[in-house]
Design a protein around this motif. Sequence first.
Motif, PDB file in Angstrom:
ATOM      1  N   GLY A 166       0.785  -1.224   0.000  1.00  0.00           N
ATOM      2  CA  GLY A 166       0.000   0.000   0.000  1.00  0.00           C
ATOM      3  C   GLY A 166       0.820   1.279   0.000  1.00  0.00           C
ATOM      4  O   GLY A 166       0.270   2.372   0.106  1.00  0.00           O
ATOM      5  N   PHE A 167       2.117   1.156  -0.126  1.00  0.00           N
ATOM      6  CA  PHE A 167       2.974   2.339  -0.178  1.00  0.00           C
ATOM      7  C   PHE A 167       3.197   2.727  -1.632  1.00  0.00           C
ATOM      8  O   PHE A 167       3.402   1.885  -2.490  1.00  0.00           O
ATOM      9  CB  PHE A 167       4.331   2.068   0.486  1.00  0.00           C
ATOM     10  N   GLY A 168       3.178   3.993  -1.870  1.00  0.00           N
ATOM     11  CA  GLY A 168       3.514   4.555  -3.179  1.00  0.00           C
ATOM     12  C   GLY A 168       4.593   5.583  -2.937  1.00  0.00           C
ATOM     13  O   GLY A 168       5.533   5.303  -2.196  1.00  0.00           O
ATOM     14  N   PRO A 169       4.432   6.784  -3.484  1.00  0.00           N
ATOM     15  CA  PRO A 169       5.372   7.838  -3.122  1.00  0.00           C
ATOM     16  C   PRO A 169       5.379   7.961  -1.594  1.00  0.00           C
ATOM     17  O   PRO A 169       4.328   7.885  -0.954  1.00  0.00           O
ATOM     18  CB  PRO A 169       4.787   9.088  -3.777  1.00  0.00           C
ATOM     19  N   TRP A 170       6.548   8.138  -1.018  1.00  0.00           N
ATOM     20  CA  TRP A 170       6.681   8.043   0.436  1.00  0.00           C
ATOM     21  C   TRP A 170       7.394   9.271   0.992  1.00  0.00           C
ATOM     22  O   TRP A 170       8.576   9.209   1.362  1.00  0.00           O
ATOM     23  CB  TRP A 170       7.420   6.751   0.775  1.00  0.00           C
ATOM     24  N   PRO A 171       6.700  10.400   1.058  1.00  0.00           N
ATOM     25  CA  PRO A 171       7.343  11.613   1.586  1.00  0.00           C
ATOM     26  C   PRO A 171       7.798  11.436   3.032  1.00  0.00           C
ATOM     27  O   PRO A 171       8.771  12.059   3.453  1.00  0.00           O
ATOM     28  CB  PRO A 171       6.268  12.695   1.449  1.00  0.00           C
ATOM     29  N   GLU A 172       7.139  10.574   3.780  1.00  0.00           N
ATOM     30  CA  GLU A 172       7.560  10.314   5.159  1.00  0.00           C
ATOM     31  C   GLU A 172       8.945   9.664   5.185  1.00  0.00           C
ATOM     32  O   GLU A 172       9.736   9.926   6.086  1.00  0.00           O
ATOM     33  CB  GLU A 172       6.545   9.419   5.881  1.00  0.00           C
TER      34      GLU A 172
END
Length: 162
Positions: free
Chosen positions: A117-123
């Motif tokens: 469920g992860f896409g782009p991950w700014p975190e």
Amino acid sequence: MESPDLRTWTRNVRRAIDMARGRVWLIAHSFGCLDSVRAAADRLDRIAGAMLVAPVDPFKFRAAGLLRVGPFPFPSVVVASANDPWMRLTSAAYWSEQWGSRLLNLGVAGYINVDAGFGPWPEGLEIFRALRAVAKDGQRIGDSTPATRHRAFHTRKYAKRN
């Protein structure tokens, strides 16, 4: 997961470290974490820090005896989850302790990849920025400094998005 070749992959990481100017940051995922740890072991002076995301359990790949045991001389963080099928959280905690790394438990986040469920991950970028802040202050990640108390090292905001 494809059949990993620790020797070849580690050789490639070492080559990339050797080709880089100055000290490098290692950011790795999955089996790449094992390769990065192994490659860094004989190039410790070239490494600025390491962010190891969802590492696989070295015991599952008969690689535990090939990995460094002892704290890194640079800041590092292991980002793991409570239900990763490739590394139990207790194993992630063990290896984090061995390497002197901060363990960041994302909770029930799966394998920390697109399938989970992860896409782009700014975190993830925020975690990396906090790690760099620790290095800039000349501290190890386990040291008690304002940088290590940075909000990026607290888990509640990094749960996967639905």
